[in-house]
Design an enzyme around this catalytic site. Structure first.
Site, PDB file in Angstrom:
ATOM      1  N   ARG A  71       0.854  -1.196   0.000  1.00  0.00           N
ATOM      2  CA  ARG A  71       0.000   0.000   0.000  1.00  0.00           C
ATOM      3  C   ARG A  71       0.889   1.244   0.000  1.00  0.00           C
ATOM      4  NH1 ARG A  71      -3.922  -0.173   4.987  1.00  0.00           N
ATOM      5  NH2 ARG A  71      -4.953  -1.817   3.807  1.00  0.00           N
ATOM      6  N   ARG A 140      -2.035   6.700   9.688  1.00  0.00           N
ATOM      7  CA  ARG A 140      -2.158   6.134   8.332  1.00  0.00           C
ATOM      8  C   ARG A 140      -2.306   7.230   7.272  1.00  0.00           C
ATOM      9  NH1 ARG A 140      -3.908   0.831   8.195  1.00  0.00           N
ATOM     10  NH2 ARG A 140      -3.117  -0.313   9.985  1.00  0.00           N
ATOM     11  N   LYS A 204      -3.803   1.381  14.876  1.00  0.00           N
ATOM     12  CA  LYS A 204      -3.785   2.351  13.775  1.00  0.00           C
ATOM     13  C   LYS A 204      -4.482   3.648  14.191  1.00  0.00           C
ATOM     14  CE  LYS A 204      -6.316  -0.722  11.433  1.00  0.00           C
ATOM     15  NZ  LYS A 204      -7.117  -1.416  10.406  1.00  0.00           N
ATOM     16  N   LYS A 206      -6.185   7.252  12.303  1.00  0.00           N
ATOM     17  CA  LYS A 206      -6.544   7.788  10.982  1.00  0.00           C
ATOM     18  C   LYS A 206      -6.986   9.245  11.069  1.00  0.00           C
ATOM     19  CE  LYS A 206      -7.639   3.291   9.101  1.00  0.00           C
ATOM     20  NZ  LYS A 206      -8.632   2.409   8.461  1.00  0.00           N
ATOM     21  N   CYS A 427     -15.230  -3.486  -0.243  1.00  0.00           N
ATOM     22  CA  CYS A 427     -13.839  -3.705   0.161  1.00  0.00           C
ATOM     23  C   CYS A 427     -13.251  -4.854  -0.655  1.00  0.00           C
ATOM     24  CB  CYS A 427     -13.772  -4.017   1.649  1.00  0.00           C
ATOM     25  SG  CYS A 427     -14.443  -5.644   2.030  1.00  0.00           S
ATOM     26  N   CYS A 433      -7.850 -11.172   1.248  1.00  0.00           N
ATOM     27  CA  CYS A 433      -7.979 -10.702   2.627  1.00  0.00           C
ATOM     28  C   CYS A 433      -8.186 -11.860   3.600  1.00  0.00           C
ATOM     29  CB  CYS A 433      -9.129  -9.710   2.759  1.00  0.00           C
ATOM     30  SG  CYS A 433      -9.272  -9.155   4.470  1.00  0.00           S
ATOM     31  N   CYS A 472     -16.487  -8.378   5.953  1.00  0.00           N
ATOM     32  CA  CYS A 472     -16.502  -8.720   7.384  1.00  0.00           C
ATOM     33  C   CYS A 472     -16.791  -7.434   8.146  1.00  0.00           C
ATOM     34  CB  CYS A 472     -15.164  -9.348   7.797  1.00  0.00           C
ATOM     35  SG  CYS A 472     -13.870  -8.156   8.185  1.00  0.00           S
ATOM     36  N   CYS A 476     -14.030  -1.988   6.069  1.00  0.00           N
ATOM     37  CA  CYS A 476     -13.082  -1.249   5.238  1.00  0.00           C
ATOM     38  C   CYS A 476     -13.753  -0.418   4.148  1.00  0.00           C
ATOM     39  CB  CYS A 476     -12.065  -2.208   4.631  1.00  0.00           C
ATOM     40  SG  CYS A 476     -11.082  -3.055   5.881  1.00  0.00           S
TER      41      CYS A 476
HETATM   42 FE1  SRM Z   1      -9.099  -2.063   6.254  1.00  0.00          FE
HETATM   43  C1  SRM Z   1      -7.812  -4.630   7.972  1.00  0.00           C
HETATM   44  C2  SRM Z   1      -8.186  -3.484   3.385  1.00  0.00           C
HETATM   45  C3  SRM Z   1      -9.764   0.829   4.677  1.00  0.00           C
HETATM   46  C4  SRM Z   1     -10.886  -0.957   8.971  1.00  0.00           C
HETATM   47  N1  SRM Z   1      -8.101  -3.747   5.785  1.00  0.00           N
HETATM   48  C5  SRM Z   1      -7.604  -4.677   6.653  1.00  0.00           C
HETATM   49  C6  SRM Z   1      -6.754  -5.714   5.971  1.00  0.00           C
HETATM   50  C7  SRM Z   1      -5.332  -5.234   6.011  1.00  0.00           C
HETATM   51  C8  SRM Z   1      -6.919  -7.167   6.450  1.00  0.00           C
HETATM   52  C9  SRM Z   1      -5.969  -7.695   7.473  1.00  0.00           C
HETATM   53  O1  SRM Z   1      -5.777  -7.076   8.529  1.00  0.00           O
HETATM   54  O2  SRM Z   1      -5.429  -8.772   7.220  1.00  0.00           O
HETATM   55  C10 SRM Z   1      -7.348  -5.602   4.532  1.00  0.00           C
HETATM   56  C11 SRM Z   1      -6.431  -5.993   3.395  1.00  0.00           C
HETATM   57  C12 SRM Z   1      -7.240  -6.492   2.218  1.00  0.00           C
HETATM   58  C13 SRM Z   1      -6.501  -6.403   0.942  1.00  0.00           C
HETATM   59  O3  SRM Z   1      -6.068  -7.446   0.430  1.00  0.00           O
HETATM   60  O4  SRM Z   1      -6.348  -5.327   0.401  1.00  0.00           O
HETATM   61  C14 SRM Z   1      -7.895  -4.196   4.556  1.00  0.00           C
HETATM   62  N2  SRM Z   1      -8.878  -1.416   4.417  1.00  0.00           N
HETATM   63  C15 SRM Z   1      -8.585  -2.187   3.341  1.00  0.00           C
HETATM   64  C16 SRM Z   1      -8.785  -1.430   2.050  1.00  0.00           C
HETATM   65  C17 SRM Z   1      -7.810  -1.823   0.952  1.00  0.00           C
HETATM   66  C18 SRM Z   1     -10.234  -1.635   1.613  1.00  0.00           C
HETATM   67  C19 SRM Z   1     -10.592  -1.188   0.223  1.00  0.00           C
HETATM   68  O5  SRM Z   1     -11.349  -1.944  -0.389  1.00  0.00           O
HETATM   69  O6  SRM Z   1     -10.195  -0.132  -0.233  1.00  0.00           O
HETATM   70  C20 SRM Z   1      -8.646   0.011   2.567  1.00  0.00           C
HETATM   71  C21 SRM Z   1      -7.233   0.503   2.563  1.00  0.00           C
HETATM   72  C22 SRM Z   1      -7.145   1.884   3.105  1.00  0.00           C
HETATM   73  C23 SRM Z   1      -5.813   2.540   2.948  1.00  0.00           C
HETATM   74  O7  SRM Z   1      -5.444   2.825   1.815  1.00  0.00           O
HETATM   75  O8  SRM Z   1      -5.175   2.836   3.957  1.00  0.00           O
HETATM   76  C24 SRM Z   1      -9.125  -0.172   4.002  1.00  0.00           C
HETATM   77  N3  SRM Z   1     -10.058  -0.355   6.776  1.00  0.00           N
HETATM   78  C25 SRM Z   1     -10.330   0.676   5.933  1.00  0.00           C
HETATM   79  C26 SRM Z   1     -11.300   1.547   6.508  1.00  0.00           C
HETATM   80  C27 SRM Z   1     -11.913   2.762   5.840  1.00  0.00           C
HETATM   81  C28 SRM Z   1     -11.236   4.035   6.201  1.00  0.00           C
HETATM   82  O9  SRM Z   1     -10.169   4.033   6.815  1.00  0.00           O
HETATM   83  O10 SRM Z   1     -11.796   5.084   5.882  1.00  0.00           O
HETATM   84  C29 SRM Z   1     -11.621   1.011   7.743  1.00  0.00           C
HETATM   85  C30 SRM Z   1     -12.690   1.562   8.717  1.00  0.00           C
HETATM   86  C31 SRM Z   1     -12.241   2.763   9.436  1.00  0.00           C
HETATM   87  C32 SRM Z   1     -11.521   2.383  10.689  1.00  0.00           C
HETATM   88  O11 SRM Z   1     -10.318   2.172  10.640  1.00  0.00           O
HETATM   89  O12 SRM Z   1     -12.179   2.260  11.732  1.00  0.00           O
HETATM   90  C33 SRM Z   1     -10.832  -0.180   7.903  1.00  0.00           C
HETATM   91  N4  SRM Z   1      -9.267  -2.692   8.198  1.00  0.00           N
HETATM   92  C34 SRM Z   1     -10.093  -2.154   9.139  1.00  0.00           C
HETATM   93  C35 SRM Z   1     -10.038  -2.954  10.331  1.00  0.00           C
HETATM   94  C36 SRM Z   1     -10.814  -2.692  11.640  1.00  0.00           C
HETATM   95  C37 SRM Z   1     -10.027  -1.835  12.537  1.00  0.00           C
HETATM   96  C38 SRM Z   1     -10.670  -1.697  13.891  1.00  0.00           C
HETATM   97  O13 SRM Z   1     -10.651  -0.619  14.449  1.00  0.00           O
HETATM   98  O14 SRM Z   1     -11.175  -2.667  14.421  1.00  0.00           O
HETATM   99  C39 SRM Z   1      -9.164  -4.031  10.050  1.00  0.00           C
HETATM  100  C40 SRM Z   1      -8.780  -5.178  10.978  1.00  0.00           C
HETATM  101  C41 SRM Z   1      -7.649  -4.836  11.855  1.00  0.00           C
HETATM  102  O15 SRM Z   1      -7.051  -3.768  11.794  1.00  0.00           O
HETATM  103  O16 SRM Z   1      -7.355  -5.697  12.695  1.00  0.00           O
HETATM  104  C42 SRM Z   1      -8.711  -3.838   8.708  1.00  0.00           C
HETATM  105 FE1  SF4 Z   2     -10.999  -7.674   4.606  1.00  0.00          FE
HETATM  106 FE2  SF4 Z   2     -13.004  -7.270   6.276  1.00  0.00          FE
HETATM  107 FE3  SF4 Z   2     -11.554  -5.206   5.428  1.00  0.00          FE
HETATM  108 FE4  SF4 Z   2     -13.175  -6.396   3.768  1.00  0.00          FE
HETATM  109  S1  SF4 Z   2     -13.817  -5.332   5.629  1.00  0.00           S
HETATM  110  S2  SF4 Z   2     -11.034  -5.863   3.324  1.00  0.00           S
HETATM  111  S3  SF4 Z   2     -13.089  -8.479   4.405  1.00  0.00           S
HETATM  112  S4  SF4 Z   2     -10.817  -6.845   6.689  1.00  0.00           S
END
Ligand code: SRM
Ligand code: SF4
Length: 575
Positions: A71, A140, A204, A206, A427, A433, A472, A476
């Site tokens: 990323r 981030r 993290k 944000k 997502c 993922c 899930c 995201c």
């Molecule tokens: Fe996310 C984890 C993809 C935006 C909340 N996110 C992941 C992981 C890294 C899975 C993992 O931990 O193994 C995913 C990788 C999938 C892949 O193959 O790409 C993943 N997140 C993404 C992306 C690529 C989704 C997308 O379709 O665009 C986004 C990348 C953002 C970036 O460029 O930095 C992405 N993730 C978000 C957002 C939206 C936002 O930030 O506006 C959220 C919700 C906002 C937030 O953070 O509360 C988000 N991602 C999570 C979470 C839950 C965090 C939590 O507070 O519980 C996880 C799980 C974790 O961190 O353990 C997670």
């Molecule tokens: Fe993976 Fe869940 Fe984030 Fe979708 S919402 S990219 S399934 S961690």
């Protein structure tokens, strides 16, 4: 064998180095050690495996098909055409022949194998880009309202996204040593980091900066959100500050929940870095370092109390926040098509399906954008809704861009997708993922194709209904801000969430749990019928569902209210 905690791994990592260099050189496995898998995130990469073939490889007694996601750090999501071409080359040389625009305005690559990871990082660096802090327990990628070329104010605000990103970069030189072969300095592994220390953040963190009336960054979904406030001359007076936004939750765990940021007051531009540092360090010192699921700033705030956290922030910043100022968001989506900027240049926003840019039958998007990058002299801007702005086009060049857009089926005027598909987000989910419970990106086109006829049956073909799918509950695609959202529960089964507004100011509510597609469609159709018959002028689907009593506000803080302007009242409204 039990693994060390992430906190232990960070402390012992010598500034995020761990044994990454040795692990990358180890040719016996395509994987990194448990510890290094945690550390490589801070360098912008995740170890994954292709889940489509996981069972088959297990049957064949092979190790999983390990691969890495990378990323990029790109505050505000701006890229030059030269950078675009270099990233396209990275995608086609090292990754899975696609560029993926994320919900945080940057690019991801999927499918890079370990022995090519370093070369890929170097190729990214050769495009004058890096991946530092794109993942990990740090600040981030900072979001900034599209489009910085649109007006002077947008440019000023974009500058803040950059400054915040740079201010909160870790001081360790690990990234440069490991990936770019930079020589070790005397303090290698023992660099002082005044913000992150040795333990970095509990989780993290944000940040986002938004320019009303467009909330295209979902500013209240961030740990720290800044809402630009305009002065009498149209310049930047400062920002309202919102803290404690976050989407992530776990099914069946009431201790976890999505939360919208609480508006706590107003700061002038010269106070921004101090208040941001206060928020980051309060979270660093008070966040939960035992239970990672409960370690985001939102839980620190709810556990300590909003007033206590605000008092601590003010003390650290050395000033009192001014009362929050009135602001109004009208939408959290992108504005598609051409728009003219203040300087007479034009900007074209294109809708990308789940942000994935690849060459598919009938949709050669990767090739099309490469051809545009070859002739375009402005910028490419990514939006936090997984879309793309071709920015800064002189009027005389519009025709040429339009021709390329249409020739490559890139959402030109003639081929506009439905209103539903244009604004929908999903997502990544399966296959890369590790946390996905159900499909999202791959399922979105099928689901919208099945939902569209229901909308058409009720005369709602063009209704701007905001749909978001996540594989899930981590959220995201920010599903809890969708008017309709599917949150993955198991293969082919989702929680149906309804009733967010389309301004990013009210979360949706669980409507039906763990249901199949057929059940989802059956639940939605009567609601569309009622919406078509009973909606008020300009009333959004989510707003209607609330007015009609179909959904009620959930029991956690779900609404960000704009008025009145005093800090006390703003606190009360958001609590
Ligand atoms: Fe996310 C984890 C993809 C935006 C909340 N996110 C992941 C992981 C890294 C899975 C993992 O931990 O193994 C995913 C990788 C999938 C892949 O193959 O790409 C993943 N997140 C993404 C992306 C690529 C989704 C997308 O379709 O665009 C986004 C990348 C953002 C970036 O460029 O930095 C992405 N993730 C978000 C957002 C939206 C936002 O930030 O506006 C959220 C919700 C906002 C937030 O953070 O509360 C988000 N991602 C999570 C979470 C839950 C965090 C939590 O507070 O519980 C996880 C799980 C974790 O961190 O353990 C997670
Ligand atoms: Fe993976 Fe869940 Fe984030 Fe979708 S919402 S990219 S399934 S961690």
């Amino acid at each position: 064998m039990s693994h060390p905690s992430v906190e232990d791994i960070k402390i012992k990592s010598r500034g995020l180095r761990g044994t990454l260099l040795e692990g990358l050189a180890d040719e016996v496995t395509g994987s990194l050690s448990f510890e290094d898998q945690r550390l490589v995130k801070f360098h912008g990469s995740y170890q994954q495996d292709d889940r489509d073939i996981r069972d088959e490889r297990r049957r064949q007694k092979l190790e999983p098909a390990h691969q890495f996601m990378i990323r990029i750090r790109a505050p505000g999501g701006v890229f030059t055409p030269e950078q675009w071409l270099k990233l396209d080359a990275v995608a086609t040389t090292w990754a899975n022949h696609s560029l993926r625009v994320t919900t945080r305005q940057t690019f991801q690559f999927h499918g890079v194998i370990k022995r090519e990871l370093k070369a890929t990082m170097q190729a990214i660096n050769a495009a004058a880009l890096d991946t530092v802090s794109a993942c990990g327990d740090v600040n981030r990628n900072v979001l900034g309202t599209s489009n910085p070329l649109q007006s002077r104010l947008h440019a000023q605000v974009h500058d803040w996204a950059q400054r915040l990103s740079e201010r909160f970069l870790p001081t360790t030189r690990a990234y440069y040593e490991i990936w770019l072969d930079e020589e070790k300095l005397a303090d290698s592994g023992a660099e002082e980091d005044p913000v992150y220390g040795q333990v970095y953040l509990p989780r993290k963190f944000k940040m986002a900066v938004a320019v009303p009336p467009t909330n295209d960054v979902d500013v209240f979904a961030n740990d720290l959100g800044l809402v630009a406030i305009v002065d009498a001359d149209g310049g930047l007076a400062g920002f309202n500050v919102a803290i404690g936004g976050g989407m992530g939750a776990s099914h069946g765990d009431a201790k976890t929940y999505p939360r919208l940021g609480s508006v706590i007051g107003f700061v002038t531009p010269d106070q921004v870095l101090a208040i941001a540092e206060a928020a980051v360090t309060v979270q660093r010192d008070h966040g939960d370092r035992v239970e990672r699921k409960h370690a985001r700033f939102k839980y620190t705030i709810d556990d300590l109390g909003l007033d206590v956290v605000v008092a601590k922030m003010q003390e650290r910043a050395g000033f009192a926040l001014q009362p929050a100022r009135p602001f109004a968001f009208d939408h959290n989506g992108d504005r598609f098509g051409w728009v003219e900027g203040e300087d007479g240049r034009w900007h074209l926003t294109l809708s990308l399906p789940s942000g994935r840019i690849a060459d598919r039958p009938g949709r050669p998007h990767l090739t099309g954008l490469r051809e545009i990058a070859n002739v375009h002299r402005g910028q490419f801007r990514l939006t936090a809704n997984q879309n793309l702005v071709i920015a800064g086009v002189p009027a005389g060049e519009r025709k040429r861009i339009d021709a390329l857009v249409q020739a490559h089926a890139l959402d030109g005027e003639n081929r506009a997708p439905t209103a539903l598909a244009r604004t929908a987000m999903a997502c990544v989910a399966l296959p890369p993922c590790a946390l996905a419970m159900a499909e999202a990106e791959r399922y979105l086109p099928d689901f919208t194709a099945r939902l569209q006829p229901l909308l058409e049956r009720h005369g709602l073909a063009d209704a701007p209904i905001l749909l978001r799918i996540s594989g899930c509950p981590n959220g995201c695609s920010r599903p809890y801000l969708g008017e309709i959202a599917l949150v993955g529960k198991a293969p082919g089964r989702y929680n149906l969430m309804l009733g967010a507004d389309h301004r990013g100011q009210r979360l949706n509510t669980l409507y039906r749990e763990n249901i199949t597609e057929a059940e989802i469609l059956a639940e939605l159709e009567p609601l569309f019928a009622r919406y078509a018959a009973e909606r008020g002028a300009g009333e959004g689907f989510g707003d209607f569902l609330h007015r009609a009593g179909v959904v009620a506000l959930p029991p956690y803080p779900t609404q960000v209210l704009v008025e009145p302007a005093s800090r006390k009242a703003a606190l009360g409204a958001a609590a």
